[in-house]
Design a protein around this motif. Sequence first.
Motif, PDB file in Angstrom:
ATOM      1  N   SER A 189      -0.914 -15.411 -11.509  1.00  0.00           N
ATOM      2  CA  SER A 189       0.085 -13.821 -12.672  1.00  0.00           C
ATOM      3  C   SER A 189       0.056 -12.952 -11.744  1.00  0.00           C
ATOM      4  O   SER A 189       0.380 -11.361 -12.242  1.00  0.00           O
ATOM      5  N   HIS A 190       0.059 -12.934 -10.751  1.00  0.00           N
ATOM      6  CA  HIS A 190      -0.196 -11.505  -9.431  1.00  0.00           C
ATOM      7  C   HIS A 190      -0.197 -12.032  -8.077  1.00  0.00           C
ATOM      8  O   HIS A 190       0.022 -13.064  -7.651  1.00  0.00           O
ATOM      9  N   LEU A 191       0.307 -11.198  -7.381  1.00  0.00           N
ATOM     10  CA  LEU A 191       0.281 -11.082  -5.991  1.00  0.00           C
ATOM     11  C   LEU A 191      -1.087  -9.953  -5.556  1.00  0.00           C
ATOM     12  O   LEU A 191      -0.871  -9.083  -5.577  1.00  0.00           O
ATOM     13  N   CYS A 192      -1.853 -10.574  -4.803  1.00  0.00           N
ATOM     14  CA  CYS A 192      -2.578  -9.976  -4.333  1.00  0.00           C
ATOM     15  C   CYS A 192      -2.659 -10.308  -2.592  1.00  0.00           C
ATOM     16  O   CYS A 192      -2.130 -10.811  -2.302  1.00  0.00           O
ATOM     17  N   PRO A 193      -3.752  -9.726  -2.232  1.00  0.00           N
ATOM     18  CA  PRO A 193      -3.528  -8.575  -0.672  1.00  0.00           C
ATOM     19  C   PRO A 193      -4.182 -10.270  -0.116  1.00  0.00           C
ATOM     20  O   PRO A 193      -3.462 -10.593   0.974  1.00  0.00           O
ATOM     21  N   ARG A 194      -4.840 -10.936  -0.669  1.00  0.00           N
ATOM     22  CA  ARG A 194      -5.182 -12.440  -0.077  1.00  0.00           C
ATOM     23  C   ARG A 194      -3.707 -13.330   0.049  1.00  0.00           C
ATOM     24  O   ARG A 194      -4.542 -14.411   0.746  1.00  0.00           O
ATOM     25  N   GLN A 195      -3.168 -13.659  -1.375  1.00  0.00           N
ATOM     26  CA  GLN A 195      -1.564 -14.206  -1.008  1.00  0.00           C
ATOM     27  C   GLN A 195      -1.154 -13.837   0.103  1.00  0.00           C
ATOM     28  O   GLN A 195      -0.722 -14.981   1.102  1.00  0.00           O
ATOM     29  N   VAL A 196      -1.063 -12.372   0.583  1.00  0.00           N
ATOM     30  CA  VAL A 196      -0.401 -12.444   1.953  1.00  0.00           C
ATOM     31  C   VAL A 196      -1.169 -12.427   2.686  1.00  0.00           C
ATOM     32  O   VAL A 196      -0.599 -12.128   3.603  1.00  0.00           O
ATOM     33  N   GLY A 239      -8.349 -20.545  -3.617  1.00  0.00           N
ATOM     34  CA  GLY A 239      -8.645 -19.136  -3.983  1.00  0.00           C
ATOM     35  C   GLY A 239      -7.050 -19.300  -3.812  1.00  0.00           C
ATOM     36  O   GLY A 239      -6.284 -20.030  -2.836  1.00  0.00           O
ATOM     37  N   CYS A 240      -6.761 -17.732  -3.787  1.00  0.00           N
ATOM     38  CA  CYS A 240      -5.888 -17.486  -4.006  1.00  0.00           C
ATOM     39  C   CYS A 240      -5.281 -17.333  -1.890  1.00  0.00           C
ATOM     40  O   CYS A 240      -3.359 -17.863  -2.310  1.00  0.00           O
ATOM     41  N   PHE A 241      -5.360 -16.567  -1.161  1.00  0.00           N
ATOM     42  CA  PHE A 241      -5.665 -17.189  -0.243  1.00  0.00           C
ATOM     43  C   PHE A 241      -4.922 -18.315   0.355  1.00  0.00           C
ATOM     44  O   PHE A 241      -3.686 -18.596   1.417  1.00  0.00           O
TER      45      PHE A 241
HETATM   46 ZN   LIG Z   1      -5.457 -13.344  -6.160  1.00  0.00          ZN
END
Ligand SMILES: [Zn+2]
Length: 206
Positions: free
Chosen positions: A18-25, A57-59
């Motif tokens: 539901s988001h873009l977060c630093p870990r995905q980046v 996780g997101c990363f």
């Molecule tokens: Zn995230």
Amino acid sequence: MFSHNLSAILAASSARHSHLCPRQVLGARMGLAGGRALDLDLPRTDKRLLVFVESDGCFADGVEVATGCTMGHRTLRLEDYGKIAAVFVDVKSERAVRVAPRLDVRDRAYAYAPGERRHYFAQLQAYQVMPDAELLVIQPVSLTTPVAQIVSRPIVRVDCERCGEEIINEREVWVGGQTLCRACAGSGYYSPAVDSNLVFAQSMES
Ligand SMILES: [Zn+2]
Ligand SMILES: [Zn+2]
């Protein structure tokens, strides 16, 4: 450069959340950097690149979208060290690099997000534009298990001599002259509950 690529990758990665977060980046940047370090075009549609992510996780989604490597294709594996880091292996040459954020990356981020004092948003912004050398450490490594053994062969299968379940990918172990699955050999990640009647068998009886 990578900016166009990166925004497409981040759009695909954040669509899974539901988001873009630093870990995905970070995951996306690390995936792209891993591919570049090994001179492999991304995303892969073959099995030439094998990736080990060191946390879930997101990363991991950022890495997955950037590289095209997935668990389903057997090109993405989890070595759960609880770290934002990944090892990228060229299966053909067995060349491998480990990519991790620089230890001081959070401090460096502010210089790339002028006026943003909130940590989270500074990182989110900065990680998208920081040069690789400011953001990442890339270290050549070699795997302790040969790639051929990790990947194994598609046809091999044996039955565990204790539980009877089929084991693929040569993940069986030999204990006291028996071929066992890892759970029966005692190195499982679970153990049967005290009342360990099978749920399905129970519901059939009632
Ligand atoms: Zn995230
Ligand atoms: Zn077994």
